[in-house]
Scaffold this motif. Structure first.
Motif, PDB file in Angstrom:
ATOM      1  N   SER A 155      31.455  38.947  38.035  1.00 10.96           N
ATOM      2  CA  SER A 155      32.418  38.017  38.633  1.00 10.96           C
ATOM      3  C   SER A 155      32.140  37.732  40.095  1.00 10.96           C
ATOM      4  CB  SER A 155      33.834  38.585  38.513  1.00 10.96           C
ATOM      5  OG  SER A 155      33.947  39.778  39.290  1.00 10.96           O
ATOM      6  N   GLY A 156      31.429  38.625  40.756  1.00  9.87           N
ATOM      7  CA  GLY A 156      31.197  38.481  42.184  1.00  9.87           C
ATOM      8  C   GLY A 156      32.399  38.899  43.007  1.00  9.87           C
ATOM      9  N   LYS A 157      33.397  39.481  42.354  1.00 14.00           N
ATOM     10  CA  LYS A 157      34.613  39.903  43.046  1.00 14.00           C
ATOM     11  C   LYS A 157      34.672  41.417  43.085  1.00 14.00           C
ATOM     12  CE  LYS A 157      36.973  35.645  41.737  1.00 14.00           C
ATOM     13  NZ  LYS A 157      38.160  35.015  41.113  1.00 14.00           N
ATOM     14  N   LEU A 158      35.690  41.925  43.785  1.00 15.75           N
ATOM     15  CA  LEU A 158      35.808  43.368  43.936  1.00 15.75           C
ATOM     16  C   LEU A 158      35.865  44.043  42.571  1.00 15.75           C
ATOM     17  CD1 LEU A 158      38.402  43.587  46.855  1.00 15.75           C
ATOM     18  CD2 LEU A 158      35.926  43.914  46.986  1.00 15.75           C
ATOM     19  N   ALA A 159      35.112  45.093  42.440  1.00 13.58           N
ATOM     20  CA  ALA A 159      35.049  45.805  41.168  1.00 13.58           C
ATOM     21  C   ALA A 159      36.328  46.598  40.927  1.00 13.58           C
ATOM     22  CB  ALA A 159      33.843  46.734  41.160  1.00 13.58           C
TER      23      ALA A 159
END
Length: 845
Positions: free
Chosen positions: A752-756
């Motif tokens: 997602s490219g977002k915080l895991a």
């Protein structure tokens, strides 16, 4: 006779006779008129002579100190360490200007002693010398050209030049001009000034003009270091530079050298001891050794020198207003000092590797360039070119391209073509047959910190002419995937607030502006991928989607700032076709004309230099022969991207070499290295652009005439071999690229490219999707992953668990969800979970 009274009286009678008196009157009358006529003739002659001289003086040019100054001097090119790498001159400029203070007194006196012994006492004309020369001329039954002073010789060489002297009158006219101008020059210039100009103007054989050039030619030393014997050798040449040449006619020169030394002794310039020592000097043996040891004269410029000359010409025209002719005259006869940026060690490495046949594919071939001129039966001139030969080959099944396995094969085809021309009754008048080894190569190596080009390779094989095809600076080629970094990902990170963790979906996709499908170089698609992965694996679809979001217009603006001069914003051709590079295909290097190697290298150098663009320069300064700086290439550089952007791109391109498409360019040392490969879809052009913390270099490989072939990663291997050797030769210390202070790390989900999400993204059924990525401060994602979703399921009912379900019956499941109709960006809502997990809860507990 007896003087008696009778004899005397008789004599008186004779003298007083009428006949005698009448004869005496006639004689007196004739004498008077003869005298008057003689006076008249003398006066008339003087008048005519004065008029003749005045007529000559009217056509005599005005003399100034500047007008006697030699106009042609050798231009010297230096490398970046100050060593001479090349001299440039024409037939009238092979001289190096040297002030009189640097010319030994012995050399000054040697010329004076043999050419003009009364130099310091006459006023430009040596009357004694003229009288002596006149008597010698009468004795030899010719009008002697002797008697000329050093001042007159300077006038003759630098003011009057070479003039026809076929008649006595013409020779007399020239002498009058010489003497008149010599008198005028001595009034406005000192003896020292005149002697200095003379010593820098004289022809001393072997194409040398002036004492400095001659000293280097015959003795391989600076003129200031000459011995007395060597001074006498040079002074002996000027009377007849061919017959008295010390290399080809040492015996003639030796005879005159003895006379020079004898005159110097008699005129008290040297002592008897110095005279004897000079005579005994075996100077001609040294001259012959120097001549034998002298390197063969470089008649053909290197590719670097060609590019350098063209850059200086361009800057002389642009910055100083020179026209083309004046610029080239300045370079070849202006006595310039051109301080180039070339590093001879690096240039030698680049030349050696790129010319090593073992570094190329085994199926190396040759390209043919051919033309033929002929006369038809009717006498009409016709010219046949490559296209005509190619048409003939196609019609006769001899091939469809002018690429051959060897020169013999090319000659076989050409012979058949010539037979065809002759069969039509035509007569061949001229033919041009030239082959070039293929594939060809170009390479540019720059110091990214200041923009200096330290080595340049414009091709491989023998270079036979100046200003010939230079594949590094003079040709444009399609850059392929090397352009993804510059056109798509650079502006995405720098302006559109994207990150290396930004995700696009690698899936079937068409260009927005043309609806043509975008194809990857590999089969299939890789699904959701970050920009880092797209760089590492050279993903075409992700690049095209990225530039669509950036917009081609923004990308084009960034490319302009990176110094590309061959891109087209909007161009209409004569046939009405409109071309532009402001298209989505810009992301993959699909250009109207392509780019040059040097400009592509300088663009990559901007990334290597922390985001500061330095115009590629081939010289630092150009100085005229008087020491004035004509051109200066000092530059501050221009920031074209944020330092953080440059670092992020560099870090991603390190992966290209360690695990991506550029693994063949991996260095043998632990030196940090980043780069990007590029191959056009038709396999015409192969590129690799990369850099270490010290140097940026680009290699192009391909056929001059577009031909598809398999590179077998040869271009990348050549790049690595050159860089490895540079690191070794320059003893460059292993180091990493500088990380800016505003770079931070964060763990994100690569899907997602977002915080895991802890224990979610790292529990993907395919393996953990959590990565640690670099970010510019302020761009770290604030939202959590919306690709991975964790649900708690009751094992008994296989429905969403409730609080009533026993703990030992609950099971955690991880699912990947996607946004409906996704065109590449990560999902927001709604989630696409199996229906039974969307809203149905367990009813058994």
């Amino acid at each position: 006779m007896k003087y008696t009274k009778q004899n005397i009286q008789k004599k008186r009678q004779i003298l007083s006779s009428e006949k005698i008196r009448r004869n005496s009157k006639i004689s007196l009358f004739l004498f008077k008129y003869a005298f008057i006529i003689s006076i008249a003739l003398i006066v008339t002659g003087l008048g005519l002579g004065v008029g003749f001289v005045r007529g000559i003086l009217k056509t005599t040019p005005q003399i100034t100190k500047d007008s006697v100054h030699s106009k042609g001097y050798i231009t010297t090119i230096y490398d970046n360490k100050g060593s001479t790498i090349k001299t440039l001159s024409n037939h009238d400029s092979n001289r190096i200007y040297t002030p009189l203070s640097s010319v030994p007194k012995n050399l000054q006196h040697a010329f004076i002693a043999i050419e003009d012994e009364r130099y310091y006492s006459h006023n430009g004309i040596d009357l004694y010398g003229i009288i002596r020369a006149t008597f010698l001329g009468i004795r030899n039954q010719s009008l002697s050209q002797g008697g000329s002073t050093i001042t007159q010789q300077l006038i003759k060489n630098n003011v009057l030049g070479i003039q026809p002297e076929k008649t006595t009158m013409e020779r007399l006219e020239r002498k009058i001009k010489e003497q008149s101008l010599a008198l005028e020059l001595e009034k406005i210039a000192s003896k020292q000034y005149i002697l200095e100009e003379y010593l820098n103007a004289i022809n001393l054989g072997e194409g040398t003009l002036g004492v400095q050039t001659a000293s280097q030619k015959y003795f391989n030393k600076d003129v200031s270091e000459l011995t007395l014997s060597e001074c006498a050798v040079l002074a002996s040449i000027t009377k007849n530079p061919t017959r008295l040449n010390p290399v080809t006619h040492p015996e003639n020169n030796a005879s005159r050298r003895s006379l020079v030394l004898q005159n110097m002794l008699e005129q008290h310039y040297i002592t008897k001891k110095e005279y004897r020592e000079a005579l005994s000097d075996d100077v001609y043996t040294r001259i012959q050794k120097n001549a034998a040891a002298a390197p063969a004269k470089k008649t053909t410029n290197s590719y670097f020198e060609d590019a350098l000359i063209l850059q200086v010409v361009k800057d002389l025209k642009k910055q100083l207003g020179y026209d083309e002719t004046k610029a080239y005259n300045a370079i070849y006869s202006g006595g310039l000092k051109i301080y180039s940026t070339q590093d001879q060690q690096i240039q030698k490495i680049a030349d050696s590797v790129t010319n090593d046949a073992s570094n190329y594919p085994k199926a190396t071939k040759i390209a043919l360039s051919y033309s033929l001129s002929a006369k038809t039966v009717s006498g009409k001139d016709v010219v046949y070119s490559d296209h005509n030969l190619l048409d003939y080959m196609r019609k006769n099944n001899l091939g469809n391209q002018l690429i051959f396995t060897d020169e013999a094969s090319a000659k076989t085809v050409v012979t058949k073509f010539k037979q065809y021309i002759l069969s039509k009754g035509e007569t061949i008048t001229n033919e041009s047959f030239q082959t070039t080894i293929q594939p060809q190569i170009s390479m540019t190596i720059m110091n990214q910190s200041n923009g200096t080009v330290e080595a340049l390779v414009g091709g491989r094989g023998n270079k036979t002419s100046d200003l010939s095809l230079n594949r590094a600076t003079g040709t444009t080629r399609q850059p392929g995937s090397t352009f993804k970094i510059l056109s798509a990902f650079l502006p995405a990170l720098d302006k559109n607030h994207m990150t290396l963790a930004t995700v696009y979906e690698d899936a079937p996709y068409n260009y927005i502006d043309t609806n043509r499908p975008v194809r990857n170089y590999y089969k299939g698609y890789k699904g959701y991928s970050t920009i880092r992965e797209a760089i590492t694996n050279s993903m075409n679809v992700v690049s095209a989607k990225t530039i669509a979001d950036v917009t081609p217009k923004t990308s084009f603006e960034y490319l302009m700032n990176l110094g590309f001069s061959t891109l087209v914003s909007n161009e209409t051709t004569s046939n009405g076709n409109v071309y532009t590079d402001i298209t989505q295909s810009l992301s993959l290097g699909g250009l109207t004309y392509g780019v040059t190697n040097m400009e592509l290298t300088s663009a990559y150098a901007s990334i290597a230099n922390g985001g500061t663009y330095q115009k590629p320069v081939l010289y630092t300064k150009v100085v005229d022969h008087n020491g004035n700086i004509l051109l200066s290439n000092t530059q501050k550089g221009k920031r074209v991207m944020k330092e953080s952007t440059a670092f992020l791109l560099t870090d991603a391109m390190k992966d290209v070499i360690t695990k991506g498409t550029g693994k063949s360019a991996k260095l043998s040392s632990s030196m940090a290295v980043a780069g990007k490969s590029g191959t056009t879809s038709n396999s015409y052009d192969y590129w690799f652009s990369g850099y270490t913390p010290y140097h940026t270099a680009s290699v192009w490989m391909g056929y001059d005439k577009n031909t598809n072939f398999a590179s077998d990663n040869t271009h990348k291997k050549i790049w690595a071999k050159v860089m490895n050797e540079i690191i070794k030769t320059k003893q460059e210390q292993t180091t990493d690229f500088k990380k800016p202070a505003d770079i931070v790390k964060a763990k994100v989900c690569k899907e997602s490219g977002k915080l895991a999400i802890k224990e979610v993204c790292d529990h993907d059924p395919r393996g953990s999707r959590v990565i640690t990525e670099y970010f510019e401060k302020g761009t770290v994602p604030t939202q959590t992953c919306d690709i991975h979703v964790a649900v708690e399921v009751c094992k008994t009912s296989d429905k969403l668990a409730t609080k009533n379900c026993p703990a030992n019956k609950k099971q955690r499941k991880i699912y990947i969800v996607r946004k409906k109709g996704s065109h590449g960006k990560t999902a927001d809502t709604p989630y696409m979970l199996p229906k039974k997990y969307q809203s149905v809860f367990c009813k058994k507990h």
